[in-house]
Design a protein around this motif. Structure first.
Motif, PDB file in Angstrom:
ATOM      1  N   UNK A 196      11.799   4.412 -11.638  1.00 52.06           N
ATOM      2  CA  UNK A 196      11.678   2.970 -11.839  1.00 52.06           C
ATOM      3  C   UNK A 196      10.374   2.424 -11.305  1.00 52.06           C
ATOM      4  N   UNK A 197       9.953   2.924 -10.152  1.00 50.09           N
ATOM      5  CA  UNK A 197       8.675   2.503  -9.599  1.00 50.09           C
ATOM      6  C   UNK A 197       7.520   2.904 -10.511  1.00 50.09           C
ATOM      7  N   UNK A 198       7.558   4.130 -11.022  1.00 49.70           N
ATOM      8  CA  UNK A 198       6.485   4.595 -11.906  1.00 49.70           C
ATOM      9  C   UNK A 198       6.453   3.764 -13.184  1.00 49.70           C
ATOM     10  N   UNK A 199       7.603   3.556 -13.799  1.00 57.21           N
ATOM     11  CA  UNK A 199       7.628   2.821 -15.065  1.00 57.21           C
ATOM     12  C   UNK A 199       7.164   1.374 -14.885  1.00 57.21           C
ATOM     13  N   UNK A 200       7.612   0.740 -13.802  1.00 54.79           N
ATOM     14  CA  UNK A 200       7.161  -0.627 -13.565  1.00 54.79           C
ATOM     15  C   UNK A 200       5.671  -0.707 -13.319  1.00 54.79           C
ATOM     16  N   UNK A 201       5.146   0.245 -12.569  1.00 52.21           N
ATOM     17  CA  UNK A 201       3.712   0.246 -12.291  1.00 52.21           C
ATOM     18  C   UNK A 201       2.906   0.522 -13.544  1.00 52.21           C
ATOM     19  N   UNK A 202       3.359   1.466 -14.370  1.00 48.14           N
ATOM     20  CA  UNK A 202       2.660   1.738 -15.627  1.00 48.14           C
ATOM     21  C   UNK A 202       2.650   0.489 -16.503  1.00 48.14           C
ATOM     22  N   UNK A 203       3.766  -0.219 -16.560  1.00 46.16           N
ATOM     23  CA  UNK A 203       3.823  -1.439 -17.364  1.00 46.16           C
ATOM     24  C   UNK A 203       2.785  -2.454 -16.890  1.00 46.16           C
ATOM     25  N   UNK A 242       0.817  -1.217   0.000  1.00 41.75           N
ATOM     26  CA  UNK A 242       0.000   0.000   0.000  1.00 41.75           C
ATOM     27  C   UNK A 242       0.848   1.263   0.000  1.00 41.75           C
ATOM     28  N   UNK A 243       1.961   1.233  -0.724  1.00 40.91           N
ATOM     29  CA  UNK A 243       2.810   2.415  -0.930  1.00 40.91           C
ATOM     30  C   UNK A 243       3.130   3.126   0.383  1.00 40.91           C
ATOM     31  N   UNK A 244       3.551   2.363   1.376  1.00 39.54           N
ATOM     32  CA  UNK A 244       3.737   2.936   2.706  1.00 39.54           C
ATOM     33  C   UNK A 244       5.199   3.083   3.109  1.00 39.54           C
ATOM     34  N   UNK A 245       6.130   2.552   2.345  1.00 34.55           N
ATOM     35  CA  UNK A 245       7.515   2.477   2.815  1.00 34.55           C
ATOM     36  C   UNK A 245       8.109   3.847   3.112  1.00 34.55           C
ATOM     37  N   UNK A 246       7.974   4.783   2.161  1.00 32.74           N
ATOM     38  CA  UNK A 246       8.622   6.085   2.331  1.00 32.74           C
ATOM     39  C   UNK A 246       8.011   6.876   3.473  1.00 32.74           C
ATOM     40  N   UNK A 277       8.100  14.266   4.098  1.00 29.80           N
ATOM     41  CA  UNK A 277       7.740  15.098   2.954  1.00 29.80           C
ATOM     42  C   UNK A 277       7.381  14.307   1.722  1.00 29.80           C
ATOM     43  N   UNK A 278       7.241  12.993   1.877  1.00 32.75           N
ATOM     44  CA  UNK A 278       6.992  12.107   0.742  1.00 32.75           C
ATOM     45  C   UNK A 278       5.546  11.634   0.717  1.00 32.75           C
ATOM     46  N   UNK A 279       5.137  11.209  -0.460  1.00 30.75           N
ATOM     47  CA  UNK A 279       3.934  10.400  -0.622  1.00 30.75           C
ATOM     48  C   UNK A 279       4.365   9.099  -1.292  1.00 30.75           C
ATOM     49  N   UNK A 280       3.474   8.141  -1.320  1.00 22.88           N
ATOM     50  CA  UNK A 280       3.816   6.869  -1.948  1.00 22.88           C
ATOM     51  C   UNK A 280       3.976   7.008  -3.447  1.00 22.88           C
ATOM     52  N   UNK A 281       4.849   6.148  -4.016  1.00 24.52           N
ATOM     53  CA  UNK A 281       5.056   6.167  -5.464  1.00 24.52           C
ATOM     54  C   UNK A 281       4.955   4.773  -6.063  1.00 24.52           C
ATOM     55  N   UNK A 282       4.824   3.746  -5.237  1.00 24.35           N
ATOM     56  CA  UNK A 282       4.877   2.376  -5.744  1.00 24.35           C
ATOM     57  C   UNK A 282       3.671   1.942  -6.539  1.00 24.35           C
ATOM     58  N   UNK A 283       2.495   2.437  -6.188  1.00 22.86           N
ATOM     59  CA  UNK A 283       1.265   1.945  -6.818  1.00 22.86           C
ATOM     60  C   UNK A 283       0.671   2.889  -7.846  1.00 22.86           C
ATOM     61  N   UNK A 284       0.927   4.187  -7.714  1.00 22.67           N
ATOM     62  CA  UNK A 284       0.149   5.162  -8.474  1.00 22.67           C
ATOM     63  C   UNK A 284       0.258   4.970  -9.978  1.00 22.67           C
ATOM     64  N   UNK A 285       1.393   4.457 -10.450  1.00 23.04           N
ATOM     65  CA  UNK A 285       1.535   4.231 -11.885  1.00 23.04           C
ATOM     66  C   UNK A 285       0.551   3.232 -12.454  1.00 23.04           C
TER      67      UNK A 285
END
Length: 785
Positions: free
Chosen positions: A663-670, A542-546, A723-731
């Motif tokens: 890399x996270x965005x590109x993998x998720x978009x794929x 759930x994009x929680x790491x950062x 200061x971050x939001x998640x980036x793993x899933x949004x793509x």
């Protein structure tokens, strides 16, 4: 954060430190771990979608040379794996560790064969004989919700395992006086994550307990389940995560196979390893996204959305997953169907329906790609019905930056952002104003181009308060970090969040180095081990790491820095406020030569003073958002959809490492594009999988994609400690909607079912060309004919 003379590590495109070993083939995954005397386990799985078991005969398998044991449900005698739920409208459904009386999906395990060699175990599994009576298979979730051929969990009187109804605002009034009222059915395919490394676990009996090596995203959840199901002491079990070859949510759950493997090791007193093969991974590891959505919308003639009335049916398969249950998509999808838009009237009914299929669980995005598909098709439908340009429809409905934070009609608190700026960035990148002429020119040449837009917003880094409100008692919601400094001044960081390919060994080291004021090469991020420092936490999903993991690291490091300054002040006989920690030294502000090395301060401190832990429990979620825009061409001969351009404009807050984030965005978009164009897990009318191998389940390769252009926004994030939001899933959220809208734009025919079917696209393309090659479709994407 401590001031530094050198540049901050956060924000720099530092090469991932974990990649060198992986590229050399020196990674250590579960199947790379070898221990003396290890036995290999193979599960015997149901060939039936639904059947009553009369007898399981094991004599032939047990007699095979090299087989150590063949065990059935009654031999292990383990309680069901039951997700702990207190959710209104939800039924608690247990899942057997090994099926006994009933088999409820093809691939459900009902026996185990344990042998000295994995191939012998495989041979032994084929010798186990099953005597069972087939029962009617429940395959269609719409029928299962209303007139099922069988009940799957008697005495529960229905196959609806969860139902929620919600109404806010004057829904009926809005429909009564709206200029535009439309109704559509949308369909999202069943998918599965297909991580490069399938599931696996190695369990070693150790000092009266168990040492477990698992390919999991949730080691502390697995630890708790093992303790509870096996009846052993908490401190007698430890779970260690070696390298994890991808998870994408599929490994965020505890599975019966993991409990069974541990139980066998405990029973036999020997190490036992289970490694899933790809066939089992496709049929028995969790699926996702299988939804039918009926949408009714009301809009004004100027393109403003007035109301939505939605019915969501989620096919959740035979059981809920542990510990989330069967609620993930049935909760998540309807809650986010309003998307990044203002909406004053909304009604939905959402149901999670049991069928004789593999259980559904988490997969990257968890219901929100479907929500985005719905609200972005709605925007284009409004544009087609009103004649208002599709971009202008979005502008008129988007939540404005000045209205942040904004509470959506379903109670989501959109914390920060500028949705309009993301829209502008994506449209500028694809030259939206110039596309109409390009589309016209292509049409004159018999080529069908389309441009699709998809805006989205998602929640991530959900804390314990949200899980408690959802009734998901088995999810911690918080994460913890443990940081230890040694006498050389180096730091080791442990967290509750395993890396599964997302670069945590690098990004966590960047965060810790900045907080500690030391060179990054002095920071080591250790693998997750539940035996370290009594840590407990949610895990990596759930994009929680950062946010959650990064928050725990920040809090821990800030306390260490406070102690360093306090202890150094005593040693140097100077005021604490006159000291700073920079580049591994505690020094006097303005007099950098007057300093102590961190290692010296640590060496002179009492034992344990510089080994401490902190917890971060996000008080509220944060909301990444963005806009995807893509250009496609549809081949009228084959119906194939070819990508021409793909652009992402997104805001994940402060970017820790641009290389990792991209890399996270590109993998998720794929993965999102895979569901839009290729992947669909199909069952026949008898509940038999039709896509049970990679010959049939179409996972795309790099050759099917184009370079993905990424534009990061940087809007302040007040609700995140890093200061971050998640980036793993949004793509994953935008591709289905963007592709559907682009295909509709190319063909002038609505695309409401994914993945895009070749036969449908071919027929629609020929019809489009047959209507003539004049008139741009840009601005009325999805116009019905």
């Amino acid at each position: 954060m401590t001031d530094r003379e050198t540049a901050s590590y956060v924000g720099r495109p530092i090469a991932r430190r974990e990649d060198a070993a992986l590229l050399r083939g020196a990674g250590r995954f579960v199947d790379d771990l070898h221990v003396d005397g290890v036995l290999h386990l193979r599960f015997v799985r149901s060939p039936y979608a639904h059947a009553a078991v009369r007898e399981v005969r094991t004599a032939q398998a047990a007699a095979l040379d090299g087989v150590v044991a063949v065990l059935r449900a009654r031999d292990l005698d383990l309680p069901d794996l039951t997700p702990p739920l207190d959710t209104v409208g939800a039924v608690e459904i247990g899942r057997p560790i090994l099926a006994d009386r009933l088999l409820r999906f093809v691939g459900e395990p009902y026996a185990t064969v344990i042998a000295v060699d994995p191939y012998v175990a495989e041979d032994g599994a084929e010798l186990v004989e099953l005597d069972a009576t087939p029962l009617p298979a429940v395959v269609d979730p719409l029928d299962s919700a209303t007139r099922p051929p069988a009940l799957l969990h008697e005495p529960h009187p229905t196959n609806v395992l969860y139902e929620n109804k919600f109404t806010a605002g004057p829904v009926d009034e809005a429909f009564a006086d709206a200029a535009v009222v439309l109704r559509r059915r949308l369909r999202s395919p069943r998918q599965t994550a297909v991580p490069m490394e399938p599931r696996g676990i190695l369990v070693e009996p150790h000092d009266g307990g168990l040492r477990v090596h698992a390919s999991t995203q949730s080691p502390h959840m697995l630890h708790r389940a093992l303790v509870e199901h096996l009846g052993i002491a908490t401190d007698a079990v430890s779970v260690v995560c070696p390298d994890v070859g991808g998870g994408f949510g599929l490994k965020a759950h505890v599975y019966p196979e993991e409990i069974a493997t541990a139980a066998v090791a405990l029973r036999l007193g020997r190490p036992v390893k289970w490694i899933e093969d790809r066939a089992d991974n496709l049929t028995a590891a969790c699926h996702a996204r299988d939804q039918h959505i009926d949408v009714r919308l009301a809009a004004d003639s100027d393109g403003r959305l007035r109301a939505l009335d939605v019915d969501v049916v989620c096919d959740v398969g035979a059981y809920g997953v542990f510990a989330h249950g069967h609620l993930l998509e049935a909760m998540g999808t309807p809650s986010m169907i309003p998307g990044p838009y203002r909406l004053e009237a909304y009604r939905f009914r959402s149901r999670a329906v049991a069928t004789n299929k593999c259980p559904e669980g988490a997969y990257r995005g968890v219901g929100l790609p479907v929500a985005t598909f719905v609200h972005e098709r709605v925007m284009d439908l409004i544009a087609a019905a009103t004649g208002v340009d599709r971009v202008e429809v979005r502008r008129r409905n988007l939540v404005a930056a000045v209205d942040m934070p904004h509470h959506s009609i379903t109670g989501q608190r959109y914390d920060s952002g500028d949705y309009g700026a993301a829209l502008d960035a994506a449209l500028d990148a694809v030259d939206y104003p110039g596309f109409a002429a390009r589309q016209q020119e292509a049409l004159r040449d018999g080529r069908l181009l389309g441009l699709g837009i998809a805006a989205y917003v998602e929640y991530c880094a959900v804390g314990s308060a949200v899980f408690q409100r959802r009734g998901m008692r088995g999810l911690a919601g918080f994460d913890e970090a443990h940081v230890a400094l040694d006498a050389d001044g180096a730091a080791t960081v442990w967290t509750t969040l395993p890396a599964a390919g997302q670069g945590l060994a690098t990004t966590f080291a960047q965060l810790a180095a900045d907080e500690l004021g030391m060179p990054m090469e002095r920071v080591t991020v250790a693998p997750v081990d539940t035996a370290v420092a009594g840590l407990h936490g949610n895990g990596t999903f759930a994009s929680r790491s950062a946010v959650s993991g990064g928050g725990a690291i920040a809090l821990t490091c800030q306390e260490i820095v406070r102690r360093l300054r306090e202890d150094a002040a005593d040693l140097m006989e100077i005021a604490v406020d006159d000291l700073e920690v920079v580049d591994g030294r505690v020094r006097v502000i303005g007099s950098p030569g007057n300093a102590l090395e961190v290692g010296e301060v640590v060496a002179r401190a009492p034992a344990g003073r510089y080994a401490l832990s902190r917890r971060y429990d996000p008080p509220q979620a944060v909301y990444p958002y963005g806009v995807h825009a893509c250009i496609v061409e549809v081949d009228p001969t084959t119906g194939r959809v070819r990508l021409d351009r793909y652009v992402v404009a997104e805001d994940c807050g402060r970017v820790i490492n641009p290389l990792v984030a991209d890399g996270q965005v590109r993998g998720a978009v794929a993965q999102g594009l895979a569901g839009a164009l290729f992947e669909s897990f199909v069952y026949d009318a008898e509940g038999q999988p039709q896509t049970a191998s990679l010959m049939d389940y179409l996972v795309p390769t790099a050759s099917e994609f184009v370079p993905i252009e990424i534009h990061h926004l940087a809007v302040a994030v007040p609700d995140s400690p890093t200061g971050t939001k998640g980036v793993g899933e949004s793509g994953t959220l935008g591709p289905g909607a963007a592709v559907a809208n682009a295909v509709a734009d190319a063909l002038g025919s609505e695309c409401n079912t994914l993945p895009v079917g070749l036969e449908w696209a071919r027929a629609a393309a020929r019809e489009r060309l047959g209507r003539g090659r004049v008139g741009s479709l840009a601005g009325v994407s999805g116009a019905a004919t």
